[in-house]
Design a protein around this motif. Structure first.
Motif, PDB file in Angstrom:
ATOM      1  N   THR A 121       0.865  -1.186   0.000  1.00 25.64           N
ATOM      2  CA  THR A 121       0.000   0.000   0.000  1.00 25.64           C
ATOM      3  C   THR A 121       0.898   1.231   0.000  1.00 25.64           C
ATOM      4  O   THR A 121       2.028   1.194   0.485  1.00 25.64           O
ATOM      5  N   SER A 122       0.403   2.318  -0.528  1.00 21.20           N
ATOM      6  CA  SER A 122       1.238   3.496  -0.755  1.00 21.20           C
ATOM      7  C   SER A 122       1.304   4.405   0.472  1.00 21.20           C
ATOM      8  O   SER A 122       0.467   4.333   1.376  1.00 21.20           O
ATOM      9  N   GLU A 123       2.298   5.282   0.480  1.00 22.86           N
ATOM     10  CA  GLU A 123       2.401   6.278   1.531  1.00 22.86           C
ATOM     11  C   GLU A 123       1.228   7.247   1.468  1.00 22.86           C
ATOM     12  O   GLU A 123       0.781   7.757   2.496  1.00 22.86           O
ATOM     13  N   ARG A 124       0.736   7.466   0.250  1.00 22.59           N
ATOM     14  CA  ARG A 124      -0.422   8.370   0.115  1.00 22.59           C
ATOM     15  C   ARG A 124      -1.664   7.787   0.777  1.00 22.59           C
ATOM     16  O   ARG A 124      -2.493   8.528   1.326  1.00 22.59           O
ATOM     17  N   ALA A 125      -1.790   6.454   0.759  1.00 21.17           N
ATOM     18  CA  ALA A 125      -2.914   5.814   1.437  1.00 21.17           C
ATOM     19  C   ALA A 125      -2.846   6.065   2.940  1.00 21.17           C
ATOM     20  O   ALA A 125      -3.866   6.293   3.598  1.00 21.17           O
ATOM     21  N   GLU A 126      -1.631   6.032   3.482  1.00 20.86           N
ATOM     22  CA  GLU A 126      -1.480   6.307   4.914  1.00 20.86           C
ATOM     23  C   GLU A 126      -1.751   7.778   5.218  1.00 20.86           C
ATOM     24  O   GLU A 126      -2.364   8.121   6.228  1.00 20.86           O
ATOM     25  N   GLU A 127      -1.298   8.655   4.330  1.00 18.69           N
ATOM     26  CA  GLU A 127      -1.537  10.078   4.549  1.00 18.69           C
ATOM     27  C   GLU A 127      -3.026  10.407   4.496  1.00 18.69           C
ATOM     28  O   GLU A 127      -3.500  11.332   5.176  1.00 18.69           O
ATOM     29  N   LYS A 128      -3.770   9.635   3.709  1.00 14.69           N
ATOM     30  CA  LYS A 128      -5.224   9.803   3.671  1.00 14.69           C
ATOM     31  C   LYS A 128      -5.825   9.593   5.061  1.00 14.69           C
ATOM     32  O   LYS A 128      -6.713  10.335   5.497  1.00 14.69           O
ATOM     33  N   VAL A 129      -5.319   8.592   5.767  1.00  9.58           N
ATOM     34  CA  VAL A 129      -5.800   8.325   7.123  1.00  9.58           C
ATOM     35  C   VAL A 129      -5.447   9.483   8.052  1.00  9.58           C
ATOM     36  O   VAL A 129      -6.246   9.876   8.918  1.00  9.58           O
ATOM     37  N   MET A 130      -4.260  10.046   7.881  1.00 11.21           N
ATOM     38  CA  MET A 130      -3.882  11.196   8.692  1.00 11.21           C
ATOM     39  C   MET A 130      -4.790  12.396   8.390  1.00 11.21           C
ATOM     40  O   MET A 130      -5.130  13.170   9.286  1.00 11.21           O
ATOM     41  N   ASP A 131      -5.201  12.523   7.137  1.00  7.43           N
ATOM     42  CA  ASP A 131      -6.146  13.588   6.778  1.00  7.43           C
ATOM     43  C   ASP A 131      -7.488  13.381   7.476  1.00  7.43           C
ATOM     44  O   ASP A 131      -8.127  14.348   7.928  1.00  7.43           O
ATOM     45  N   LEU A 132      -7.919  12.124   7.568  1.00  3.23           N
ATOM     46  CA  LEU A 132      -9.170  11.828   8.286  1.00  3.23           C
ATOM     47  C   LEU A 132      -9.023  12.196   9.761  1.00  3.23           C
ATOM     48  O   LEU A 132      -9.944  12.752  10.373  1.00  3.23           O
ATOM     49  N   ALA A 133      -7.868  11.898  10.329  1.00  4.28           N
ATOM     50  CA  ALA A 133      -7.616  12.259  11.728  1.00  4.28           C
ATOM     51  C   ALA A 133      -7.664  13.778  11.902  1.00  4.28           C
ATOM     52  O   ALA A 133      -8.189  14.281  12.906  1.00  4.28           O
ATOM     53  N   ARG A 134      -7.155  14.513  10.923  1.00  5.73           N
ATOM     54  CA  ARG A 134      -7.196  15.971  11.008  1.00  5.73           C
ATOM     55  C   ARG A 134      -8.632  16.482  10.982  1.00  5.73           C
ATOM     56  O   ARG A 134      -8.967  17.454  11.670  1.00  5.73           O
ATOM     57  N   HIS A 135      -9.477  15.847  10.177  1.00  6.73           N
ATOM     58  CA  HIS A 135     -10.892  16.225  10.177  1.00  6.73           C
ATOM     59  C   HIS A 135     -11.500  16.013  11.558  1.00  6.73           C
ATOM     60  O   HIS A 135     -12.263  16.856  12.050  1.00  6.73           O
ATOM     61  N   LEU A 136     -11.186  14.896  12.196  1.00  7.32           N
ATOM     62  CA  LEU A 136     -11.726  14.614  13.526  1.00  7.32           C
ATOM     63  C   LEU A 136     -11.212  15.605  14.566  1.00  7.32           C
ATOM     64  O   LEU A 136     -11.880  15.864  15.569  1.00  7.32           O
ATOM     65  N   CYS A 137     -10.028  16.165  14.301  1.00  4.27           N
ATOM     66  CA  CYS A 137      -9.452  17.120  15.248  1.00  4.27           C
ATOM     67  C   CYS A 137     -10.285  18.398  15.377  1.00  4.27           C
ATOM     68  O   CYS A 137     -10.122  19.148  16.349  1.00  4.27           O
ATOM     69  N   THR A 147     -12.930  12.740   1.949  1.00  5.53           N
ATOM     70  CA  THR A 147     -11.609  12.133   2.100  1.00  5.53           C
ATOM     71  C   THR A 147     -11.716  10.610   2.105  1.00  5.53           C
ATOM     72  O   THR A 147     -10.900   9.911   1.504  1.00  5.53           O
ATOM     73  N   SER A 148     -12.731  10.080   2.769  1.00  4.03           N
ATOM     74  CA  SER A 148     -12.889   8.627   2.881  1.00  4.03           C
ATOM     75  C   SER A 148     -13.070   7.942   1.535  1.00  4.03           C
ATOM     76  O   SER A 148     -12.660   6.790   1.353  1.00  4.03           O
ATOM     77  N   ILE A 149     -13.685   8.627   0.582  1.00  2.00           N
ATOM     78  CA  ILE A 149     -13.966   7.981  -0.708  1.00  2.00           C
ATOM     79  C   ILE A 149     -12.837   8.155  -1.724  1.00  2.00           C
ATOM     80  O   ILE A 149     -12.958   7.682  -2.866  1.00  2.00           O
ATOM     81  N   LEU A 150     -11.744   8.793  -1.321  1.00  2.00           N
ATOM     82  CA  LEU A 150     -10.601   8.879  -2.234  1.00  2.00           C
ATOM     83  C   LEU A 150     -10.077   7.471  -2.521  1.00  2.00           C
ATOM     84  O   LEU A 150      -9.957   6.648  -1.617  1.00  2.00           O
ATOM     85  N   PRO A 151      -9.742   7.171  -3.781  1.00  6.16           N
ATOM     86  CA  PRO A 151      -9.460   5.781  -4.187  1.00  6.16           C
ATOM     87  C   PRO A 151      -8.036   5.316  -3.887  1.00  6.16           C
ATOM     88  O   PRO A 151      -7.266   4.981  -4.790  1.00  6.16           O
ATOM     89  N   PHE A 152      -7.691   5.278  -2.603  1.00  6.03           N
ATOM     90  CA  PHE A 152      -6.390   4.737  -2.223  1.00  6.03           C
ATOM     91  C   PHE A 152      -6.595   3.414  -1.492  1.00  6.03           C
ATOM     92  O   PHE A 152      -7.470   3.293  -0.639  1.00  6.03           O
ATOM     93  N   GLU A 153      -5.782   2.425  -1.826  1.00  2.00           N
ATOM     94  CA  GLU A 153      -5.943   1.090  -1.262  1.00  2.00           C
ATOM     95  C   GLU A 153      -5.571   1.073   0.220  1.00  2.00           C
ATOM     96  O   GLU A 153      -4.819   1.915   0.702  1.00  2.00           O
ATOM     97  N   ASP A 154      -6.147   0.103   0.955  1.00  2.00           N
ATOM     98  CA  ASP A 154      -5.742  -0.077   2.346  1.00  2.00           C
ATOM     99  C   ASP A 154      -5.269  -1.514   2.549  1.00  2.00           C
ATOM    100  O   ASP A 154      -5.268  -2.324   1.621  1.00  2.00           O
ATOM    101  N   CYS A 155      -4.888  -1.845   3.770  1.00  2.00           N
ATOM    102  CA  CYS A 155      -4.285  -3.157   4.024  1.00  2.00           C
ATOM    103  C   CYS A 155      -5.254  -4.307   3.770  1.00  2.00           C
ATOM    104  O   CYS A 155      -4.828  -5.438   3.507  1.00  2.00           O
ATOM    105  N   CYS A 156      -6.547  -4.038   3.848  1.00  2.00           N
ATOM    106  CA  CYS A 156      -7.542  -5.106   3.651  1.00  2.00           C
ATOM    107  C   CYS A 156      -7.594  -5.595   2.204  1.00  2.00           C
ATOM    108  O   CYS A 156      -8.168  -6.654   1.926  1.00  2.00           O
ATOM    109  N   THR A 157      -7.011  -4.844   1.288  1.00  4.75           N
ATOM    110  CA  THR A 157      -7.023  -5.260  -0.121  1.00  4.75           C
ATOM    111  C   THR A 157      -5.868  -6.201  -0.455  1.00  4.75           C
ATOM    112  O   THR A 157      -5.833  -6.774  -1.540  1.00  4.75           O
ATOM    113  N   VAL A 158      -4.929  -6.358   0.467  1.00  4.76           N
ATOM    114  CA  VAL A 158      -3.759  -7.209   0.223  1.00  4.76           C
ATOM    115  C   VAL A 158      -4.118  -8.667   0.511  1.00  4.76           C
ATOM    116  O   VAL A 158      -4.653  -8.980   1.579  1.00  4.76           O
TER     117      VAL A 158
END
Length: 391
Positions: free
Chosen positions: A216-232, A337-348
């Motif tokens: 999975t890409s670094e951008r996929a992980e950064e997407k999660v950090m973006d979600l965390a920022r929204h929750l902040c 942000t959630s619907i951005l098409p970046f893969e996560d670990c569940c797709t592996v």
């Protein structure tokens, strides 16, 4: 006369001997939220929290921020002043005229709360007098006591309050009054909503995110950090732990049946999350599971997953329809942000036909073929941790 914002805290008022703990935390959260408004002063008086001292042009910005604070039931921008009936009449007319100019209305009702029993007129008398005053001085209005377009509220205390707006906020309980829990945060729609909902009940949340880098890409992980920022926006800051699940997924893929990948991965994720949670003094785990939504969220799968951990697992979305979850995601700002098409670990290593009715005995047998404890220890020791704060 000055502008003031009155804050009602709803459910908190039902608390007993520990009510002051909740109110004190609410005030702390409010002060942090509006920290950039250097003139604003937060105080508590007669069952409410008040904000005063700010500039009138700052009021709408303050209201916008307060609407993101858990524990606030309603927000009332008002005029505060001293004096008797003559002063009340002047301010009521001013407030009513301002409201009519901003929002055209045809009907109104006056409602009076007379806390100061020394005031010479009773509440119904005040309402009748002020209603007549408005009818005489503002054209095009009529009284409607059942369904008015405009409410004019008057509160007679040791001081007076007059207001025509009551803005409803998030409600819930003040953040950090309900213990601590670890959220399993993915890049999907559900888990950010689950975190938001539990935070609304006062739980302080941290998060653990699983990735499968470099699959999975670094951008996929950064997407999660973006979600965390929204929750902040609602919780000010979140500590996020990132764990690489790939070595565990490879071990499962090499030693177990393909159809077991989803449920075994889930059990490992729960055990890792629990280990981190206990290190971080969290008392529970939070997941975004919704009953029957995917293979790992059937009753049988949830039962097998539960038996991998000792901590209680909070599943606020368990009986929610996907459409309802999506509506909340849109409301709180995480959906796009959630619907951005970046893969996560569940797709592996995703199996074509994952188990939907797994048996615990079979999962335990399969796990014997994997160096479970060693893999878990390695995953936890190699995690990375970031504190995400509001933008």
């Amino acid at each position: 006369m000055e502008n003031i914002i009155a804050i009602n805290y709803g459910e908190v008022s039902l608390k007993g001997m520990n009510k002051s703990i909740f109110i004190s935390q609410l005030i702390k959260n409010i002060k942090f939220k509006i920290r950039d408004f250097d003139k604003a002063v937060v105080s508590r008086d007669q069952g409410r929290v008040y904000i005063e001292g700010y500039r009138p042009e700052e009021e709408e910005s303050l209201i916008g921020l307060l609407k993101e604070v858990f524990g606030i039931y309603s927000i009332i921008p008002a005029f505060k002043f001293d004096g008797g009936m003559e002063e009340i009449e002047d301010v009521v007319l001013r407030a009513a005229r301002a409201h009519v100019q901003e929002t055209p209305v045809k009907s109104f009702k006056v409602e009076t709360k007379r806390v100061n029993k020394k005031f010479p007129m009773k509440s119904p008398e005040v309402c009748m007098s002020l209603g007549g005053l408005i009818l005489e001085n503002i054209e095009g209005l009529e009284v409607d006591v059942h369904d008015p377009d405009m409410m004019v509220f008057v509160e007679i205390r040791s001081y007076n309050l007059v207001f025509t707006r009551r803005i409803y906020a998030l409600g819930g309980l003040p953040y950090k009054t309900g213990g601590r829990a670890m959220l399993l945060l993915s890049g999907g729609i559900d888990s950010p909503v689950a975190g938001w909902m539990t935070a609304k009940r006062g739980l302080e949340i941290e998060a653990v995110h699983f990735h499968s880098y470099p699959f999975t890409s670094e951008r996929a992980e950064e997407k999660v950090m973006d979600l965390a920022r929204h929750l902040c926006r609602y919780v000010n800051s979140i500590v996020v732990h990132s764990v690489n699940l790939l070595p565990i997924q490879k071990a499962i893929n090499e030693n177990c049946k393909a159809e077991e990948m989803t449920i075994l991965s889930r059990r490992f994720m729960m055990r890792i999350a629990e280990k981190i949670a206990m290190e971080r003094n969290c008392q529970a785990l939070i997941t975004g599971e919704s009953l029957g939504q995917v293979a790992s969220q059937t009753v049988e799968s949830i039962s097998v997953t539960n038996q991998s951990v000792q901590l209680p697992v909070i599943r606020p979305l368990i009986a929610s329809d996907k459409v309802d979850i999506m509506e909340i995601a849109q409301k709180i700002g995480t959906f796009e942000t959630s619907i951005l098409p970046f893969e996560d670990c569940c797709t592996v290593f995703l199996p074509k036909k994952p188990l939907t009715k797994p048996k615990l005995s079979r999962m335990l047998e399969s796990e014997k073929h994997i160096e479970s404890e060693e893999l878990i220890e390695k995953a936890v020791s190699e995690k990375t941790t970031r504190e995400i704060t509001v933008n």
